[in-house]
Design a protein around this motif. Structure first.
Motif, PDB file in Angstrom:
ATOM      1  N   PHE A 249      -2.134  -2.442  -3.854  1.00 39.71           N
ATOM      2  CA  PHE A 249      -2.532  -3.738  -3.318  1.00 39.71           C
ATOM      3  C   PHE A 249      -1.666  -4.844  -3.921  1.00 39.71           C
ATOM      4  N   ILE A 250      -1.400  -4.774  -5.225  1.00 40.10           N
ATOM      5  CA  ILE A 250      -0.596  -5.791  -5.894  1.00 40.10           C
ATOM      6  C   ILE A 250       0.835  -5.774  -5.372  1.00 40.10           C
ATOM      7  N   ASP A 251       1.366  -4.592  -5.039  1.00 39.99           N
ATOM      8  CA  ASP A 251       2.714  -4.506  -4.463  1.00 39.99           C
ATOM      9  C   ASP A 251       2.818  -5.372  -3.207  1.00 39.99           C
ATOM     10  N   TYR A 252       1.810  -5.285  -2.346  1.00 37.87           N
ATOM     11  CA  TYR A 252       1.820  -6.059  -1.101  1.00 37.87           C
ATOM     12  C   TYR A 252       1.661  -7.552  -1.378  1.00 37.87           C
ATOM     13  N   LEU A 381      -1.212 -10.504  14.452  1.00 32.76           N
ATOM     14  CA  LEU A 381      -0.560  -9.197  14.346  1.00 32.76           C
ATOM     15  C   LEU A 381       0.631  -9.101  15.286  1.00 32.76           C
ATOM     16  N   SER A 382       0.527  -9.741  16.438  1.00 37.24           N
ATOM     17  CA  SER A 382       1.634  -9.682  17.403  1.00 37.24           C
ATOM     18  C   SER A 382       2.851 -10.471  16.926  1.00 37.24           C
ATOM     19  N   ARG A 383       2.632 -11.401  15.963  1.00 40.39           N
ATOM     20  CA  ARG A 383       3.730 -12.240  15.471  1.00 40.39           C
ATOM     21  C   ARG A 383       4.152 -11.904  14.046  1.00 40.39           C
ATOM     22  N   ASN A 384       3.194 -11.473  13.215  1.00 39.80           N
ATOM     23  CA  ASN A 384       3.456 -11.346  11.780  1.00 39.80           C
ATOM     24  C   ASN A 384       2.570 -10.258  11.202  1.00 39.80           C
ATOM     25  N   SER A 385       3.184  -9.240  10.590  1.00 40.81           N
ATOM     26  CA  SER A 385       2.411  -8.132  10.046  1.00 40.81           C
ATOM     27  C   SER A 385       2.058  -8.321   8.577  1.00 40.81           C
ATOM     28  N   SER A 386       2.314  -9.513   8.017  1.00 42.50           N
ATOM     29  CA  SER A 386       2.059  -9.739   6.596  1.00 42.50           C
ATOM     30  C   SER A 386       0.764 -10.507   6.342  1.00 42.50           C
ATOM     31  N   LYS A 387      -0.052 -10.670   7.367  1.00 43.60           N
ATOM     32  CA  LYS A 387      -1.327 -11.376   7.197  1.00 43.60           C
ATOM     33  C   LYS A 387      -2.499 -10.430   7.451  1.00 43.60           C
ATOM     34  N   TYR A 388      -3.520 -10.574   6.620  1.00 48.13           N
ATOM     35  CA  TYR A 388      -4.749  -9.789   6.758  1.00 48.13           C
ATOM     36  C   TYR A 388      -5.910 -10.769   6.665  1.00 48.13           C
ATOM     37  N   TYR A 389      -6.938 -10.593   7.505  1.00 42.19           N
ATOM     38  CA  TYR A 389      -8.013 -11.571   7.620  1.00 42.19           C
ATOM     39  C   TYR A 389      -9.329 -11.035   7.032  1.00 42.19           C
ATOM     40  N   PHE A 483      -7.756  -2.934   3.091  1.00 47.91           N
ATOM     41  CA  PHE A 483      -6.433  -3.521   3.328  1.00 47.91           C
ATOM     42  C   PHE A 483      -5.360  -2.435   3.321  1.00 47.91           C
ATOM     43  N   LEU A 484      -5.380  -1.584   2.297  1.00 51.06           N
ATOM     44  CA  LEU A 484      -4.359  -0.541   2.165  1.00 51.06           C
ATOM     45  C   LEU A 484      -4.453   0.484   3.284  1.00 51.06           C
ATOM     46  N   THR A 485      -5.684   0.835   3.689  1.00 49.71           N
ATOM     47  CA  THR A 485      -5.869   1.790   4.778  1.00 49.71           C
ATOM     48  C   THR A 485      -5.207   1.289   6.055  1.00 49.71           C
ATOM     49  N   PHE A 486      -5.368  -0.013   6.341  1.00 50.67           N
ATOM     50  CA  PHE A 486      -4.746  -0.578   7.540  1.00 50.67           C
ATOM     51  C   PHE A 486      -3.224  -0.541   7.423  1.00 50.67           C
ATOM     52  N   MET A 487      -2.693  -1.007   6.296  1.00 47.65           N
ATOM     53  CA  MET A 487      -1.239  -1.065   6.125  1.00 47.65           C
ATOM     54  C   MET A 487      -0.612   0.325   6.217  1.00 47.65           C
ATOM     55  N   ARG A 488      -1.264   1.311   5.598  1.00 45.39           N
ATOM     56  CA  ARG A 488      -0.709   2.667   5.616  1.00 45.39           C
ATOM     57  C   ARG A 488      -0.817   3.293   7.000  1.00 45.39           C
ATOM     58  N   SER A 489      -1.883   2.950   7.732  1.00 44.17           N
ATOM     59  CA  SER A 489      -2.042   3.531   9.067  1.00 44.17           C
ATOM     60  C   SER A 489      -0.941   3.056  10.010  1.00 44.17           C
ATOM     61  N   ARG A 490      -0.380   1.884   9.733  1.00 45.09           N
ATOM     62  CA  ARG A 490       0.694   1.328  10.565  1.00 45.09           C
ATOM     63  C   ARG A 490       2.063   1.457   9.899  1.00 45.09           C
ATOM     64  N   ASP A 491       2.091   2.134   8.760  1.00 44.23           N
ATOM     65  CA  ASP A 491       3.327   2.329   8.010  1.00 44.23           C
ATOM     66  C   ASP A 491       4.004   0.987   7.709  1.00 44.23           C
ATOM     67  N   ILE A 492       3.179  -0.009   7.361  1.00 42.50           N
ATOM     68  CA  ILE A 492       3.696  -1.322   6.957  1.00 42.50           C
ATOM     69  C   ILE A 492       3.898  -1.292   5.443  1.00 42.50           C
ATOM     70  N   GLN A 493       5.130  -1.544   4.990  1.00 46.82           N
ATOM     71  CA  GLN A 493       5.441  -1.466   3.568  1.00 46.82           C
ATOM     72  C   GLN A 493       5.668  -2.846   2.984  1.00 46.82           C
ATOM     73  N   PRO A 494       5.477  -2.982   1.664  1.00 46.55           N
ATOM     74  CA  PRO A 494       5.738  -4.277   1.015  1.00 46.55           C
ATOM     75  C   PRO A 494       7.176  -4.710   1.227  1.00 46.55           C
ATOM     76  N   ILE A 495       7.375  -6.006   1.266  1.00 44.54           N
ATOM     77  CA  ILE A 495       8.708  -6.566   1.453  1.00 44.54           C
ATOM     78  C   ILE A 495       9.448  -6.548   0.121  1.00 44.54           C
TER      79      ILE A 495
END
Length: 508
Positions: A249-252, A381-389, A483-495
């Motif tokens: 989580f801290i990585d993201y 989500l359609s514009r930016n994958s770095s936000k979580y609500y 949060f991590l479950t969502f990011m991993r399910s979409r293979d979204i990695q930290p910048i």
């Protein structure tokens, strides 16, 4: 909050170190700081504050004090924060008391998680006309004897020898491989009144040993006296134990990902007339918060630092607005346009004003505010994958549109969204538990669709008012994993992550 003093050991105690007595001699032994470890394991969801209970301040020279939350530190790309020291009371702008710089570093095993496959044999049957529908719930033990769920399996229908899908436990969830965990096996009931089949206490190290030795462990029957617990014939086995490295989580967060806060407040008539002292909406005097204000402040003050612009959508539901209509999703500040307000202070101010402009009505509908939050998350989500609500719903009653709420949550489970629900007052919230997948079964919509993941955490306020566990800790315990479950399910990695992750390793 921490104070700077002239004594080294005193300074350690001032931020909450364990109450070890120093050994005599010129060089005291190193003092392990439990508070800092705890705050870091909480991943920024706890205030850095510990009462100075053991430090005799009369023997120290006070230099200054400063306060912050851990989230203020870890959201900096450098993970470094410099604070200006202040006097004990107020701020002395004429005198420079110096600064305090805090730097956060991840623990060695913060990226490590454990994937475990469980099965059971010969479980006791709790049903009359069929077999039990068992699921496992794993909880960590907290001070005061309570427990907080951190993981659960799916429910297996009609089976006394179930084999579950693998579950994943992060080291930050349980802290150490030697910390005891409460493992409970329940018979699932759709009413939410699940029947406990058996329980046991095991650490992750114990589970690894069960895997290596290919042995089972017997459940015990519930009992008020541990020495008289009945050992059951049902056993728990570990068929797979895999330690692997994953982005934390801290990585993201430190690479620019944000948590965007949203809040929805219940304005149904069951709260009571705000002008009466027995109302849940009553604000008796400035600085004395009601239950709604406490929930907003405790959660908002932590999450706000994960949002760069700190503009938060704030809604009300179940109230009659100025135009005379009952609305189940209206802007809390009365603005017919944008729903956002400035900071947590803006939410508090809008809420206080709304009590004079909105008439309490009903019924209690969650569907509209969840759908509104989902629309915002979907557009983002359609514009930016770095936000979580993160949507906080505060309510005094049981939801009336239960199936519509479930449908909205199932649809939203594909989006970067978590829903935190706080129940205030003395209502029976038993039926609300069905929204929280801690019961071992994911939500199912009216069309038969199963939720992609668990996005709900529900906590009755009365369960946390004893002081053993805070609203923040109870509500946000599952948020990093969601949060991590969502990011991993979409293979979204930290910048701009610093290094590739090592390969997974299976315990031999």
């Amino acid at each position: 909050m921490g104070s700077c003093v002239s004594d080294l050991n005193g300074g350690r105690q001032a931020v909450g170190g364990v109450r070890h007595s120093a050994s005599p001699g010129p060089t005291p032994p190193p003092v392990h700081n439990d508070a800092v470890d705890f705050f870091y394991r909480s991943q920024g969801f706890q205030l850095l504050f510990t009462p100075l209970e053991t430090l005799n301040l009369k023997d120290q020279d006070f230099l200054g004090m400063a306060s912050c939350t851990l989230s203020e530190i870890v959201t900096k790309q450098s993970r470094r924060l410099t604070l200006r020291l202040q006097k004990k009371i107020g701020h002395d702008g004429r005198r420079n008391l110096g600064t305090l710089t805090i730097h956060a570093e991840e623990t060695f095993n913060s990226r490590t998680s454990v994937e475990i496959s469980f099965r059971c044999s010969r479980l006791d049957n709790k049903d009359v006309f069929s077999k039990s529908d068992p699921f496992l719930r794993i909880s960590k033990l907290v001070e005061g004897g309570g427990s907080v769920p951190i993981c659960k399996t799916e429910a297996i229908n009609n089976d006394l020898n179930p084999i579950w899908k693998p579950v994943c436990l992060g080291f930050q969830q349980f802290g150490s491989k030697d910390n005891p965990l409460l493992i409970e096996c329940f018979d699932f009931n759709s009413s939410g009144d699940h029947v406990l089949i058996g329980k046991m206490q095991k650490s992750v190290a114990d589970l690894e040993k069960l895997y290596k030795e290919r042995t089972g462990e017997n459940f015990v029957a519930p009992s008020n006296h541990r020495t008289h617990e009945k050992v059951l014939k049902g056993q728990l086995y570990v068929d797979r134990y895999l330690e692997k490295e994953q982005f934390s989580f801290i990585d993201y967060i430190s690479s620019g990902f944000e948590l965007n806060f949203m809040v929805a407040v219940d304005f149904t008539a069951s709260n009571g007339d705000p002008r009466r002292p027995d109302s849940l909406h009553c604000i008796s005097s400035p600085g004395q918060f009601n239950a709604y204000q406490k929930a907003i402040m405790e959660v908002g003050e932590v999450i706000q630092f994960y949002d760069s612009n700190r503009r938060f959508p704030a809604w009300g539901f179940g109230g009659r607005t100025d135009d005379g209509t009952i609305s189940h999703c209206f802007n809390l500040d009365g603005n017919s346009g944008a729903s956002e307000v400035e900071g947590v202070e803006g939410i508090m101010a809008a809420y206080a004003r709304s009590l004079h402009n909105v008439t309490l009505a009903g019924p209690t509908l969650f569907g509209p505010v969840i759908n509104m939050a989902a629309q915002i998350a979907a557009r983002s989500l359609s514009r930016n994958s770095s936000k979580y609500y993160v949507l906080l719903i505060i309510t005094d009653g049981v939801v009336t549109d239960l199936q519509e709420t479930i449908d909205a949550l199932v649809k939203a489970s594909d989006l970067p969204l978590s829903v935190l629900i706080v129940g205030v007052g003395a209502a029976d919230f038993t039926s609300m538990e069905v929204l929280d997948a801690d019961n071992g079964r994911r939500l199912e919509s009216s069309s038969g669709r199963i939720a992609t993941r668990d996005i709900v955490q529900f906590v009755p306020m009365r369960e946390v008012q004893s002081g053993e566990i805070s609203v923040v800790q109870a509500l946000l315990e599952e948020l990093p994993q969601q949060f991590l479950t969502f990011m991993r399910s979409r293979d979204i990695q930290p910048i701009n992550h610093l290094a590739p992750l090592p390969r997974a390793s299976t315990s031999q």
